[in-house]
Motif scaffolding. Structure first.
Motif, PDB file in Angstrom:
ATOM      1  N   ARG A  23      -4.515   5.300 -10.157  1.00 10.48           N
ATOM      2  CA  ARG A  23      -4.472   4.339  -8.957  1.00 10.48           C
ATOM      3  C   ARG A  23      -4.275   2.901  -9.530  1.00 10.48           C
TER       4      ARG A  23
ATOM      5  N   SER B 282      -4.179  -1.332  -8.616  1.00 12.07           N
ATOM      6  CA  SER B 282      -4.501  -2.474  -7.850  1.00 12.07           C
ATOM      7  C   SER B 282      -3.331  -3.289  -7.027  1.00 12.07           C
ATOM      8  N   GLU B 283      -3.683  -3.945  -5.994  1.00  7.52           N
ATOM      9  CA  GLU B 283      -2.359  -4.712  -5.547  1.00  7.52           C
ATOM     10  C   GLU B 283      -1.861  -5.652  -6.285  1.00  7.52           C
ATOM     11  N   GLN B 284      -2.912  -6.286  -6.985  1.00 10.57           N
ATOM     12  CA  GLN B 284      -2.747  -7.237  -8.040  1.00 10.57           C
ATOM     13  C   GLN B 284      -1.903  -6.732  -9.248  1.00 10.57           C
ATOM     14  N   GLU B 285      -2.285  -5.659  -9.791  1.00 11.26           N
ATOM     15  CA  GLU B 285      -1.729  -4.989 -11.030  1.00 11.26           C
ATOM     16  C   GLU B 285      -0.284  -4.524 -10.511  1.00 11.26           C
ATOM     17  N   SER B 286       0.157  -4.031  -9.268  1.00  8.24           N
ATOM     18  CA  SER B 286       1.461  -3.741  -9.047  1.00  8.24           C
ATOM     19  C   SER B 286       2.369  -4.613  -8.879  1.00  8.24           C
TER      20      SER B 286
ATOM     21  N   SER C 252       0.731  -1.201   0.013  1.00  7.19           N
ATOM     22  CA  SER C 252       0.031  -0.173  -0.101  1.00  7.19           C
ATOM     23  C   SER C 252       0.968   1.283  -0.067  1.00  7.19           C
TER      24      SER C 252
ATOM     25  N   ARG D  28       2.323   1.631  -3.436  1.00  4.66           N
ATOM     26  CA  ARG D  28       1.537   2.227  -4.574  1.00  4.66           C
ATOM     27  C   ARG D  28       0.991   3.683  -4.295  1.00  4.66           C
TER      28      ARG D  28
END
Length: 254
Positions: free
Chosen positions: A191, A193-197, A173, A176
């Motif tokens: 923005r 997402s955690e998955q995209e990151s 977090s 990101r």
């Protein structure tokens, strides 16, 4: 830069002992993550600079196609031991001698003696101390991050010394939320997402003057100095990924 991907197949290089002084070091890497760590390694090997122009590396992601259940720290170290035995057998047949840096900084053996690395996080694994102990006993190199690899990525943006309480989601977090991070995924992206990151972008680690890497390494060394416990489960935060970069991949920066 030359790079190699996939499998732990070990193929003798032509030329035998005659070419041992100029052959590349073979580095076999097991990663806990299926996406982020391999992408990071690919980026820095392609874009980084060799620590010494006369010393090159070919790296192999040895568990590229492994299922998640085979990517636990202790299991990966066990697999890494088998790979080390094969790699060293081939190196000896090519005339190479085991390599060691002595306490006074002098080198013994051949610098291109193969290495095997395992890259894993604290996360919620129960066998971290056992995995580290086995790696130490068997000559396997470890790049370890607590709570997770996202700490190393975060240090490319800012210094961070507070505990995460072992929560990787907190590190992700904070990563990101760094200014400019989302924009690395495309114009106008605000923005991620955690998955995209999990998919790493070059601009998150690279800089023209190498400042991001130099800062991340400096920050990592400093936070690691605060840990006195012998239990790696207690090293929050901690990361020594820079050791893989310099000692394993022989990069001077990126």
């Amino acid at each position: 830069m030359a790079r190699s991907r996939g499998g732990d197949r070990i193929t003798p290089k032509k030329g035998g002992a005659r070419g041992r002084a100029t052959r590349d070091r073979q580095v076999y890497i097991y990663t806990e993550g299926e996406v982020t760590e391999p992408e990071y390694i690919d980026i820095i090997v392609r874009k980084g600079v060799w620590g010494r122009p006369d010393r090159k590396v070919q790296h192999h992601i040895s568990n590229e196609n492994a299922e998640s259940k085979y990517r636990k720290p202790y299991r990966m170290v066990q697999e890494a031991v088998r790979t080390r035995i094969k790699a060293e057998r081939e190196a000896r047949s090519a005339g190479l001698r085991p390599y060691e840096v002595l306490p006074d900084g002098t080198e013994e053996g051949d610098w291109n003696w193969p290495q095997v690395w395992v890259v894993f996080d604290r996360d919620d694994h129960l066998s971290i101390p056992e995995a580290m102990s086995l790696a130490d006993d068997e000559g396997i190199h470890v790049a370890y991050s607590h709570p997770c690899f996202e700490l190393w990525r975060l240090l490319h943006y800012t210094n961070y010394t507070s505990t995460f309480g072992g929560v990787c989601g907190d590190a992700n977090s904070r990563l990101r939320s760094r200014p400019g991070f989302a924009a690395t995924y495309g114009p106008g992206v605000q923005r991620v997402s955690e998955q995209e990151s999990k998919h790493l972008r070059e601009d998150q680690v690279l800089s023209e003057d190498g400042h991001r890497y130099e800062s991340a390494r400096k920050y990592a060394k400093k936070i690691n100095e605060y840990h006195s416990s012998r239990n790696p489960n207690a090293w929050d935060p901690y990361t020594n990924v820079w050791c893989l970069v310099e000692q394993g991949l022989l990069l001077g920066g990126y």
